[in-house]
Design an enzyme around this catalytic site. Structure first.
Site, PDB file in Angstrom:
ATOM      1  N   ARG A 158      -2.356  92.538  93.411  1.00 39.73           N
ATOM      2  CA  ARG A 158      -3.638  93.241  93.516  1.00 39.73           C
ATOM      3  C   ARG A 158      -4.567  92.771  92.398  1.00 39.73           C
ATOM      4  O   ARG A 158      -5.725  92.506  92.606  1.00 39.73           O
ATOM      5  CB  ARG A 158      -3.387  94.750  93.408  1.00 39.73           C
ATOM      6  CG  ARG A 158      -4.623  95.601  93.467  1.00 39.73           C
ATOM      7  CD  ARG A 158      -4.253  97.064  93.540  1.00 39.73           C
ATOM      8  NE  ARG A 158      -3.049  97.352  92.780  1.00 39.73           N
ATOM      9  CZ  ARG A 158      -2.321  98.432  92.922  1.00 39.73           C
ATOM     10  NH1 ARG A 158      -2.656  99.347  93.806  1.00 39.73           N
ATOM     11  NH2 ARG A 158      -1.243  98.635  92.188  1.00 39.73           N
ATOM     12  N   GLU A 208      17.714  95.073 103.509  1.00 39.50           N
ATOM     13  CA  GLU A 208      18.895  95.488 102.729  1.00 39.50           C
ATOM     14  C   GLU A 208      18.509  96.246 101.456  1.00 39.50           C
ATOM     15  O   GLU A 208      19.171  97.203 101.057  1.00 39.50           O
ATOM     16  CB  GLU A 208      19.721  94.250 102.358  1.00 39.50           C
ATOM     17  CG  GLU A 208      20.977  94.537 101.563  1.00 39.50           C
ATOM     18  CD  GLU A 208      21.984  95.385 102.331  1.00 39.50           C
ATOM     19  OE1 GLU A 208      22.554  94.897 103.305  1.00 39.50           O
ATOM     20  OE2 GLU A 208      22.182  96.561 101.945  1.00 39.50           O
ATOM     21  N   LYS A 263      15.852 107.071 102.706  1.00 44.83           N
ATOM     22  CA  LYS A 263      17.070 106.244 102.748  1.00 44.83           C
ATOM     23  C   LYS A 263      18.114 106.886 103.658  1.00 44.83           C
ATOM     24  O   LYS A 263      18.821 106.189 104.407  1.00 44.83           O
ATOM     25  CB  LYS A 263      17.604 106.065 101.327  1.00 44.83           C
ATOM     26  CG  LYS A 263      16.663 105.219 100.463  1.00 44.83           C
ATOM     27  CD  LYS A 263      16.974 105.356  98.981  1.00 44.83           C
ATOM     28  CE  LYS A 263      16.091 104.443  98.141  1.00 44.83           C
ATOM     29  NZ  LYS A 263      16.174 104.731  96.703  1.00 44.83           N
ATOM     30  N   LYS A 293      11.634 101.395 101.927  1.00 49.63           N
ATOM     31  CA  LYS A 293      12.333 102.431 102.724  1.00 49.63           C
ATOM     32  C   LYS A 293      11.376 103.393 103.414  1.00 49.63           C
ATOM     33  O   LYS A 293      11.629 103.862 104.521  1.00 49.63           O
ATOM     34  CB  LYS A 293      13.339 103.216 101.872  1.00 49.63           C
ATOM     35  CG  LYS A 293      12.819 103.717 100.533  1.00 49.63           C
ATOM     36  CD  LYS A 293      12.973 102.670  99.468  1.00 49.63           C
ATOM     37  CE  LYS A 293      12.122 102.995  98.268  1.00 49.63           C
ATOM     38  NZ  LYS A 293      12.749 102.699  97.015  1.00 49.63           N
ATOM     39  N   VAL A 327      17.817 100.508 100.812  1.00 45.43           N
ATOM     40  CA  VAL A 327      18.742 101.622 100.528  1.00 45.43           C
ATOM     41  C   VAL A 327      19.735 101.215  99.441  1.00 45.43           C
ATOM     42  O   VAL A 327      20.399 100.174  99.555  1.00 45.43           O
ATOM     43  CB  VAL A 327      19.533 102.050 101.793  1.00 45.43           C
ATOM     44  CG1 VAL A 327      20.431 103.246 101.483  1.00 45.43           C
ATOM     45  CG2 VAL A 327      18.599 102.368 102.950  1.00 45.43           C
ATOM     46  N   ASP A 370      12.257 110.121  98.660  1.00 44.92           N
ATOM     47  CA  ASP A 370      12.792 108.753  98.683  1.00 44.92           C
ATOM     48  C   ASP A 370      14.245 108.769  99.180  1.00 44.92           C
ATOM     49  O   ASP A 370      14.650 107.936 100.004  1.00 44.92           O
ATOM     50  CB  ASP A 370      12.701 108.148  97.270  1.00 44.92           C
ATOM     51  CG  ASP A 370      13.283 106.753  97.205  1.00 44.92           C
ATOM     52  OD1 ASP A 370      12.611 105.807  97.662  1.00 44.92           O
ATOM     53  OD2 ASP A 370      14.422 106.596  96.718  1.00 44.92           O
ATOM     54  N   THR A 392       7.669  94.984  90.001  1.00 39.50           N
ATOM     55  CA  THR A 392       9.056  95.003  89.509  1.00 39.50           C
ATOM     56  C   THR A 392       9.953  94.135  90.396  1.00 39.50           C
ATOM     57  O   THR A 392      10.634  93.227  89.918  1.00 39.50           O
ATOM     58  CB  THR A 392       9.584  96.465  89.515  1.00 39.50           C
ATOM     59  OG1 THR A 392       8.737  97.244  88.702  1.00 39.50           O
ATOM     60  CG2 THR A 392      11.012  96.542  89.005  1.00 39.50           C
ATOM     61  N   GLY A 435      10.935 100.655  85.463  1.00 37.30           N
ATOM     62  CA  GLY A 435      10.707 100.088  86.807  1.00 37.30           C
ATOM     63  C   GLY A 435      11.564 100.723  87.875  1.00 37.30           C
ATOM     64  O   GLY A 435      11.693 100.193  88.972  1.00 37.30           O
TER      65      GLY A 435
HETATM   66  P1  NAP Z   1       5.375  97.697  91.974  1.00 34.21           P
HETATM   67  O1  NAP Z   1       6.000  97.299  90.699  1.00 34.21           O
HETATM   68  O2  NAP Z   1       4.334  98.754  91.965  1.00 34.21           O
HETATM   69  O3  NAP Z   1       4.767  96.379  92.643  1.00 34.21           O
HETATM   70  C1  NAP Z   1       3.916  96.403  93.752  1.00 34.21           C
HETATM   71  C2  NAP Z   1       3.240  95.050  93.882  1.00 34.21           C
HETATM   72  O4  NAP Z   1       2.351  95.101  94.996  1.00 34.21           O
HETATM   73  C3  NAP Z   1       2.392  94.684  92.672  1.00 34.21           C
HETATM   74  O5  NAP Z   1       2.468  93.304  92.403  1.00 34.21           O
HETATM   75  C4  NAP Z   1       0.968  95.048  93.090  1.00 34.21           C
HETATM   76  O6  NAP Z   1      -0.019  94.242  92.483  1.00 34.21           O
HETATM   77  C5  NAP Z   1       1.031  94.749  94.579  1.00 34.21           C
HETATM   78  N1  NAP Z   1       0.079  95.580  95.293  1.00 34.21           N
HETATM   79  C6  NAP Z   1       0.032  96.924  95.323  1.00 34.21           C
HETATM   80  N2  NAP Z   1      -1.024  97.344  96.054  1.00 34.21           N
HETATM   81  C7  NAP Z   1      -1.652  96.232  96.478  1.00 34.21           C
HETATM   82  C8  NAP Z   1      -2.835  96.014  97.222  1.00 34.21           C
HETATM   83  N3  NAP Z   1      -3.570  97.027  97.701  1.00 34.21           N
HETATM   84  N4  NAP Z   1      -3.193  94.725  97.482  1.00 34.21           N
HETATM   85  C9  NAP Z   1      -2.450  93.703  97.015  1.00 34.21           C
HETATM   86  N5  NAP Z   1      -1.338  93.850  96.282  1.00 34.21           N
HETATM   87  C10 NAP Z   1      -0.942  95.105  96.009  1.00 34.21           C
HETATM   88  O7  NAP Z   1       6.484  98.163  93.011  1.00 34.21           O
HETATM   89  P2  NAP Z   1       8.020  97.750  93.042  1.00 34.21           P
HETATM   90  O8  NAP Z   1       8.777  98.687  92.186  1.00 34.21           O
HETATM   91  O9  NAP Z   1       8.176  96.304  92.846  1.00 34.21           O
HETATM   92  O10 NAP Z   1       8.376  98.176  94.550  1.00 34.21           O
HETATM   93  C11 NAP Z   1       8.047  97.346  95.642  1.00 34.21           C
HETATM   94  C12 NAP Z   1       8.773  97.895  96.887  1.00 34.21           C
HETATM   95  O11 NAP Z   1      10.171  97.845  96.651  1.00 34.21           O
HETATM   96  C13 NAP Z   1       8.465  99.353  97.236  1.00 34.21           C
HETATM   97  O12 NAP Z   1       8.520  99.512  98.622  1.00 34.21           O
HETATM   98  C14 NAP Z   1       9.615 100.112  96.579  1.00 34.21           C
HETATM   99  O13 NAP Z   1       9.865 101.346  97.201  1.00 34.21           O
HETATM  100  C15 NAP Z   1      10.741  99.153  96.830  1.00 34.21           C
HETATM  101  N6  NAP Z   1      11.888  99.252  95.928  1.00 34.21           N
HETATM  102  C16 NAP Z   1      11.701  99.304  94.593  1.00 34.21           C
HETATM  103  C17 NAP Z   1      12.799  99.355  93.753  1.00 34.21           C
HETATM  104  C18 NAP Z   1      12.667  99.431  92.264  1.00 34.21           C
HETATM  105  O14 NAP Z   1      13.687  99.616  91.595  1.00 34.21           O
HETATM  106  N7  NAP Z   1      11.464  99.277  91.714  1.00 34.21           N
HETATM  107  C19 NAP Z   1      14.100  99.345  94.301  1.00 34.21           C
HETATM  108  C20 NAP Z   1      14.252  99.278  95.693  1.00 34.21           C
HETATM  109  C21 NAP Z   1      13.142  99.233  96.494  1.00 34.21           C
HETATM  110  P3  NAP Z   1      -0.306  94.359  90.891  1.00 34.21           P
HETATM  111  O15 NAP Z   1       0.944  93.897  90.241  1.00 34.21           O
HETATM  112  O16 NAP Z   1      -1.445  93.425  90.669  1.00 34.21           O
HETATM  113  O17 NAP Z   1      -0.628  95.788  90.635  1.00 34.21           O
HETATM  114  N1  HSE Z   2      12.615 104.716  93.167  1.00 34.73           N
HETATM  115  C1  HSE Z   2      13.806 104.267  93.792  1.00 34.73           C
HETATM  116  C2  HSE Z   2      14.988 104.857  93.072  1.00 34.73           C
HETATM  117  C3  HSE Z   2      13.871 102.767  93.767  1.00 34.73           C
HETATM  118  O1  HSE Z   2      14.825 105.328  91.945  1.00 34.73           O
HETATM  119  O2  HSE Z   2      16.089 104.859  93.616  1.00 34.73           O
HETATM  120  C4  HSE Z   2      15.064 102.219  94.526  1.00 34.73           C
HETATM  121  O3  HSE Z   2      14.929 102.458  95.893  1.00 34.73           O
END
Ligand code: NAP
Ligand code: HSE
Length: 435
Positions: free
Chosen positions: A48, A132, A208, A108, A135, A204, A16, A190
């Site tokens: 992955r 940044e 934060k 986080k 949180v 979570d 995402t 997402g």
């Molecule tokens: P996500 O959609 O699950 O994406 C994770 C990515 O990492 C995917 O591309 C996945 O590959 C890759 N990955 C996972 N395990 C792996 C492994 N063992 N080896 C190689 N690649 C691997 O997660 P996300 O929502 O983008 O979140 C990423 C980070 O941002 C997390 O720390 C989350 O807490 C943080 N975050 C997310 C949001 C949000 O709104 N989503 C907001 C703020 C912070 P594949 O695509 O091939 O599976």
């Molecule tokens: N899962 C987290 C949330 C993503 O819903 O706030 C943003 O950190």
């Protein structure tokens, strides 16, 4: 532009957030480059599963499935860790930092659990760590605390820090749905973590809160030392009570510091918040943070707290800061010095409370409940009886005057032991923040 210095960036994780970063850098590269006076090259990325469809186009030659190879690529100055979790993410972060690179992260859980080790690796090897996006999604709350509010000591910071929970609570309130149905949608959008329990059980938000506590007070508070409760037990009965009494239910992180004794208290819990408060009206996937400083007074920050674009906005702001630092030495202010604020035991946190419990609908039940509350010296402020879906039962909602967590915990335990009490009491905090 051709004589601009080149800065190579690698992205570990194109989920995402990673795809959002790739998309928005690709779209606004010219504008970013002319402001930076540098060429921003997205040199490579890792995932992955190489066969998965992506919403962004990445040349095959730039995409691999080995994040460690990205972290250690000597041609990259900046590595974005957008994988999540605290194992592989930690390894690649430390590997990149040990090579003197700058790491940008949205993770986080990792900052909360391994912040001191990561910051120390960055310092030791001349690199930097930016977080940044960790949180409150797109809200630049870390910049606000670190830079904009540097003149202040913070008596209270409270806020909605989890977009998934706020989205669930808003839709429960507006559409009368139950939380598991809405959670599925939050995942599809997402917003939710890979392990959604981190969202709905409050962890979570606690990660934060720990980061904000460190930035504001220089003290690392592990989540296990906080009071942490999630939203999984809330039902329409609680939402209805809130509506009728002019409250909203929000999963709030509250970081209080007594500026006389320096004692800190950090908690995460679903809370009844008066509708008169701005944050009670922050809905859907929005986050809201109230920061009260002794110089500035109360300041409020509202914005999308999760999702691809808002999070990418925060990550890109870090990438730009990292490039400015590499090219011009514009270093962010150093982290706060450890202040060793003593942490109040969660049992000592004071407040007013709401209980909901299903009881046998028979004479004498209220008296038994009153005897339990009076034993714990908890003073009842109001009692409401409503029909329960269970046959022969009634649903009771009690609110209390000022009490504390220790007394309330004892009350919950003792109420659960009564024969007449059919369900474990559901507990909410009632916020009483002054203006
Ligand atoms: P996500 O959609 O699950 O994406 C994770 C990515 O990492 C995917 O591309 C996945 O590959 C890759 N990955 C996972 N395990 C792996 C492994 N063992 N080896 C190689 N690649 C691997 O997660 P996300 O929502 O983008 O979140 C990423 C980070 O941002 C997390 O720390 C989350 O807490 C943080 N975050 C997310 C949001 C949000 O709104 N989503 C907001 C703020 C912070 P594949 O695509 O091939 O599976
Ligand atoms: N899962 C987290 C949330 C993503 O819903 O706030 C943003 O950190």
């Amino acid at each position: 532009m051709n004589d601009f210095p080149i800065v190579n960036v690698g992205i570990c994780g194109l989920g995402t957030v990673g795809q959002g970063v790739w998309k928005h850098i690709s779209r606004s590269r010219a504008k970013l480059e002319s402001r930076l006076g540098a060429r921003l090259v997205l040199k490579r990325a890792s995932v992955r599963d190489l066969t998965k469809k992506r919403s962004v186009r990445v040349a095959k030659s730039r995409l691999g499935d080995d994040p460690m190879a990205v972290a250690k690529d000597p041609e990259l100055q900046i590595v974005c860790e957008l994988i999540g979790g605290t194992t592989l993410a930690k390894d690649i972060t430390l590997a990149a930092l040990r090579m003197g690179k700058t790491v940008v992260s949205a993770n986080k859980a990792l900052v909360c659990e391994h912040g001191p080790e990561i910051f120390s690796a960055a310092r030791q090897h001349g690199g930097h760590y930016f977080f940044e996006a960790s949180v409150a999604g797109g809200i630049p709350i870390i910049k606000a605390l670190r830079e904009g509010l540097v003149a202040n000591r913070f008596g209270r910071i409270y806020g909605i820090l989890n977009g998934t929970c706020n989205y669930i609570l808003t839709r429960m309130e507006r559409e009368g749905l139950s939380y598991p149905i809405i959670l599925k949608e939050a995942k599809a959008l997402g917003y939710a973590e890979g392990n959604e329990a981190l969202d709905v059980e409050g962890w979570d938000t606690a990660h934060k809160a720990s980061i904000l506590t460190y930035l504001a007070h220089g003290t690392w508070v592990p989540v296990k030392s906080m009071l942490v409760e999630g939203i999984t037990e809330l039902t329409q009965a609680d939402i209805q009570y809130a509506r009728e009494n002019d409250y909203a239910i929000k999963l709030l992180a509250v970081i209080q510091r007594d500026l006389k004794t320096d004692a800190l208290a950090v908690s995460v819990a679903p809370t009844l918040l008066s509708r008169a408060k701005v944050l009670a009206n922050v809905n859907k996937v929005y986050n809201g943070v109230s920061v009260t400083g002794d110089v500035v007074g109360e300041t409020l920050y509202i914005g999308l707290g999760a999702g691809q674009d808002a999070t990418a906005s925060a990550v890109i702001s870090d990438i730009v800061d990292a490039i400015a630092l590499l090219l011009r030495g514009n270093a962010p202010l150093p982290e706060p010095i450890e202040q060793n604020c003593p942490l109040n035991k969660p049992e000592l946190i004071e407040g007013s409370y709401y209980f909901r419990l299903d009881v046998k609908d028979e004479p004498g039940v209220l008296a038994k409940i009153a005897s339990v509350t009076s034993k714990s010296k908890v003073s009842i402020a109001s009692v409401q009886q409503r029909p329960s879906p269970r046959k022969g039962a009634a649903s009771l909602i009690l609110t209390t005057h000022l009490s504390n967590e220790k007394a309330i915990r004892a009350t919950v335990t003792n109420l659960s032991r009564l024969d007449a009490v059919l369900t474990a009491p559901l507990l909410l905090r009632i916020a009483s923040f002054d203006d």
